[in-house]
Enzyme design. Sequence first.
Site, PDB file in Angstrom:
ATOM      1  N   TYR A 132      39.330  31.142  50.955  1.00  0.00           N
ATOM      2  CA  TYR A 132      40.078  30.806  49.738  1.00  0.00           C
ATOM      3  C   TYR A 132      41.032  29.645  50.020  1.00  0.00           C
ATOM      4  O   TYR A 132      41.131  28.690  49.262  1.00  0.00           O
ATOM      5  CB  TYR A 132      40.841  32.062  49.330  1.00  0.00           C
ATOM      6  CG  TYR A 132      41.770  31.947  48.176  1.00  0.00           C
ATOM      7  CD1 TYR A 132      43.144  31.842  48.368  1.00  0.00           C
ATOM      8  CD2 TYR A 132      41.300  31.968  46.875  1.00  0.00           C
ATOM      9  CE1 TYR A 132      44.003  31.762  47.315  1.00  0.00           C
ATOM     10  CE2 TYR A 132      42.153  31.886  45.808  1.00  0.00           C
ATOM     11  CZ  TYR A 132      43.510  31.791  46.038  1.00  0.00           C
ATOM     12  OH  TYR A 132      44.365  31.704  44.985  1.00  0.00           O
TER      13      TYR A 132
ATOM     14  N   ASP B 160      50.587  45.052  59.402  1.00  0.00           N
ATOM     15  CA  ASP B 160      51.806  44.496  58.783  1.00  0.00           C
ATOM     16  C   ASP B 160      51.546  43.112  58.203  1.00  0.00           C
ATOM     17  O   ASP B 160      52.252  42.659  57.309  1.00  0.00           O
ATOM     18  CB  ASP B 160      52.913  44.379  59.866  1.00  0.00           C
ATOM     19  CG  ASP B 160      53.805  45.615  59.911  1.00  0.00           C
ATOM     20  OD1 ASP B 160      54.620  45.715  60.845  1.00  0.00           O
ATOM     21  OD2 ASP B 160      53.660  46.478  59.011  1.00  0.00           O
TER      22      ASP B 160
HETATM   23  N1  LIG Z   1      48.656  36.186  41.756  1.00  0.00           N
HETATM   24  C1  LIG Z   1      49.400  35.666  42.710  1.00  0.00           C
HETATM   25  O1  LIG Z   1      50.200  36.354  43.391  1.00  0.00           O
HETATM   26  C2  LIG Z   1      49.334  34.191  42.988  1.00  0.00           C
HETATM   27  C3  LIG Z   1      50.203  33.706  43.956  1.00  0.00           C
HETATM   28  C4  LIG Z   1      50.182  32.356  44.210  1.00  0.00           C
HETATM   29  C5  LIG Z   1      49.315  31.517  43.547  1.00  0.00           C
HETATM   30  N2  LIG Z   1      48.483  31.995  42.611  1.00  0.00           N
HETATM   31  C6  LIG Z   1      47.557  31.030  41.982  1.00  0.00           C
HETATM   32  O2  LIG Z   1      47.580  31.093  40.584  1.00  0.00           O
HETATM   33  C7  LIG Z   1      46.266  30.812  40.076  1.00  0.00           C
HETATM   34  C8  LIG Z   1      45.913  31.886  39.065  1.00  0.00           C
HETATM   35  O3  LIG Z   1      45.978  33.140  39.719  1.00  0.00           O
HETATM   36  P1  LIG Z   1      46.183  34.501  38.863  1.00  0.00           P
HETATM   37  O4  LIG Z   1      46.899  35.438  39.733  1.00  0.00           O
HETATM   38  O5  LIG Z   1      46.692  34.177  37.491  1.00  0.00           O
HETATM   39  O6  LIG Z   1      44.631  34.969  38.742  1.00  0.00           O
HETATM   40  P2  LIG Z   1      43.957  35.999  37.704  1.00  0.00           P
HETATM   41  O7  LIG Z   1      44.993  36.815  37.023  1.00  0.00           O
HETATM   42  O8  LIG Z   1      42.882  36.652  38.472  1.00  0.00           O
HETATM   43  O9  LIG Z   1      43.320  35.003  36.607  1.00  0.00           O
HETATM   44  C9  LIG Z   1      42.264  34.168  36.980  1.00  0.00           C
HETATM   45  C10 LIG Z   1      41.735  33.488  35.723  1.00  0.00           C
HETATM   46  O10 LIG Z   1      40.680  32.616  36.133  1.00  0.00           O
HETATM   47  C11 LIG Z   1      39.641  32.697  35.190  1.00  0.00           C
HETATM   48  N3  LIG Z   1      38.357  32.476  35.857  1.00  0.00           N
HETATM   49  C12 LIG Z   1      37.914  33.040  37.006  1.00  0.00           C
HETATM   50  N4  LIG Z   1      36.663  32.604  37.292  1.00  0.00           N
HETATM   51  C13 LIG Z   1      36.316  31.752  36.271  1.00  0.00           C
HETATM   52  C14 LIG Z   1      35.147  30.992  35.972  1.00  0.00           C
HETATM   53  N5  LIG Z   1      34.083  31.000  36.777  1.00  0.00           N
HETATM   54  N6  LIG Z   1      35.141  30.254  34.832  1.00  0.00           N
HETATM   55  C15 LIG Z   1      36.220  30.249  34.010  1.00  0.00           C
HETATM   56  N7  LIG Z   1      37.372  30.934  34.242  1.00  0.00           N
HETATM   57  C16 LIG Z   1      37.402  31.679  35.355  1.00  0.00           C
HETATM   58  C17 LIG Z   1      39.679  34.119  34.619  1.00  0.00           C
HETATM   59  O11 LIG Z   1      39.176  34.023  33.300  1.00  0.00           O
HETATM   60  P3  LIG Z   1      38.775  35.313  32.394  1.00  0.00           P
HETATM   61  O12 LIG Z   1      40.015  36.135  32.280  1.00  0.00           O
HETATM   62  O13 LIG Z   1      38.403  34.700  31.092  1.00  0.00           O
HETATM   63  O14 LIG Z   1      37.652  35.970  33.107  1.00  0.00           O
HETATM   64  C18 LIG Z   1      41.187  34.463  34.685  1.00  0.00           C
HETATM   65  O15 LIG Z   1      41.799  34.192  33.453  1.00  0.00           O
HETATM   66  C19 LIG Z   1      45.306  30.778  41.267  1.00  0.00           C
HETATM   67  O16 LIG Z   1      44.947  29.452  41.546  1.00  0.00           O
HETATM   68  C20 LIG Z   1      46.118  31.329  42.392  1.00  0.00           C
HETATM   69  O17 LIG Z   1      45.865  30.630  43.564  1.00  0.00           O
HETATM   70  C21 LIG Z   1      48.453  33.310  42.298  1.00  0.00           C
END
Ligand SMILES: NC(=O)c1ccc[n+]([C@@H]2O[C@H](COP(=O)([O-])OP(=O)(O)OC[C@H]3O[C@@H](n4cnc5c(N)ncnc54)[C@H](OP(=O)(O)O)[C@@H]3O)[C@@H](O)[C@H]2O)c1
Length: 320
Positions: free
Chosen positions: A140, A279
């Site tokens: 990732y 951890d």
């Molecule tokens: N969560 C954390 O703690 C965290 C921390 C740091 C950074 N981030 C970053 O924030 C970003 C978003 O993360 P998140 O936590 O919001 O993730 P999430 O809740 O899993 O949401 C991911 C989104 O991506 C969409 N998606 C996935 N595969 C797809 C595809 N093939 N085509 C179109 N849409 C697709 C999904 O759409 P559908 O809902 O329509 O399926 C969903 O809305 C990521 O880049 C991640 O690196 C997250």
Amino acid sequence: MRLGSKDASVYVAGHRGLVGGAVVRALKAAGFANLVTRTSSELDLRDSGAVRAFFAQEAPEYVVVAAARVGGILANDTYPADFLYDNLAIQTNVIREAHEAGVKRLVFLGSTCIYPKLAPQPLREEYLLTAPLEPTNQWYAIAKIAGVKYCEALRRQHGADFVSLMPTNLYGPGDNFDLKSSHVLPALIRKFHEALETGGPVVLWGTGTPRREFLYVDDVASAVLHVLNTPEDELHQAAPGGLLNIGVGEDIEIRELAALVAHIVGYEGEIEHDLSKPDGTPRKLVDVRRLKALGWEAEVSLQDGVERTYRWFLESVAGA
Ligand SMILES: NC(=O)c1ccc[n+]([C@@H]2O[C@H](COP(=O)([O-])OP(=O)(O)OC[C@H]3O[C@@H](n4cnc5c(N)ncnc54)[C@H](OP(=O)(O)O)[C@@H]3O)[C@@H](O)[C@H]2O)c1
């Protein structure tokens, strides 16, 4: 070019996700009504032809890339090829077609797992690619590093106003509370809530001594809007290579966090530690001086954020 007029069209990729959902809420609250969104079943961002057709049809002026295949250590370990390919395909198609379509500014969201496993703390943007990654989520991380470098390369070769934001651990409404795949904070909320019924004990992974930083998701959204609104020269001056961390700038021991969540949920029973569980890295804190220099700071305290998230959990998960 900075986001100015409220009529500007803004495409939020991943608008139903934890981060994308918060960005849409923040844009609407700020009066931006011309939002472009598609679910993954409406537009699979791994399909380059479909993404090109989408940009030709919608021609958004601004883009926030919050779509990704996201998951915990177990998921990364089980599906390494999918995590690498899906994230590479999703981000490369969107970033490329956004550039081809003349998008005025693009914000690409990654995560702090791009930094070396044993980098000094707090993590500075300059530490990128200076030492080996954490092996468990390297697939990732490599994809996200490629996205950061693609944005930087488009700026260097074509002057594209594309930037990358690296948030620390996030939590809040819309988070994943499934104990098999969730991050530590939502897992604690669920475990302590369920222990109200069972009486406990609540078992935590590891010693509880690692330190982690947690940022409320609406703060990330306000950082995204702040960056979208920052004048171009100021932005790229503060962020060489177009890379900016987002964080709180302070961390907490996992066992202190557990005590805070237990208190907010109202659990007074036993808390035990399963020392057979890992951890992970001893500490993970990001350096936020670049974004601070642009005038942004997190606003939601951990106490306040956990209270809001537990309320959302009660309404949308436990009560569902
Ligand atoms: N969560 C954390 O703690 C965290 C921390 C740091 C950074 N981030 C970053 O924030 C970003 C978003 O993360 P998140 O936590 O919001 O993730 P999430 O809740 O899993 O949401 C991911 C989104 O991506 C969409 N998606 C996935 N595969 C797809 C595809 N093939 N085509 C179109 N849409 C697709 C999904 O759409 P559908 O809902 O329509 O399926 C969903 O809305 C990521 O880049 C991640 O690196 C997250």
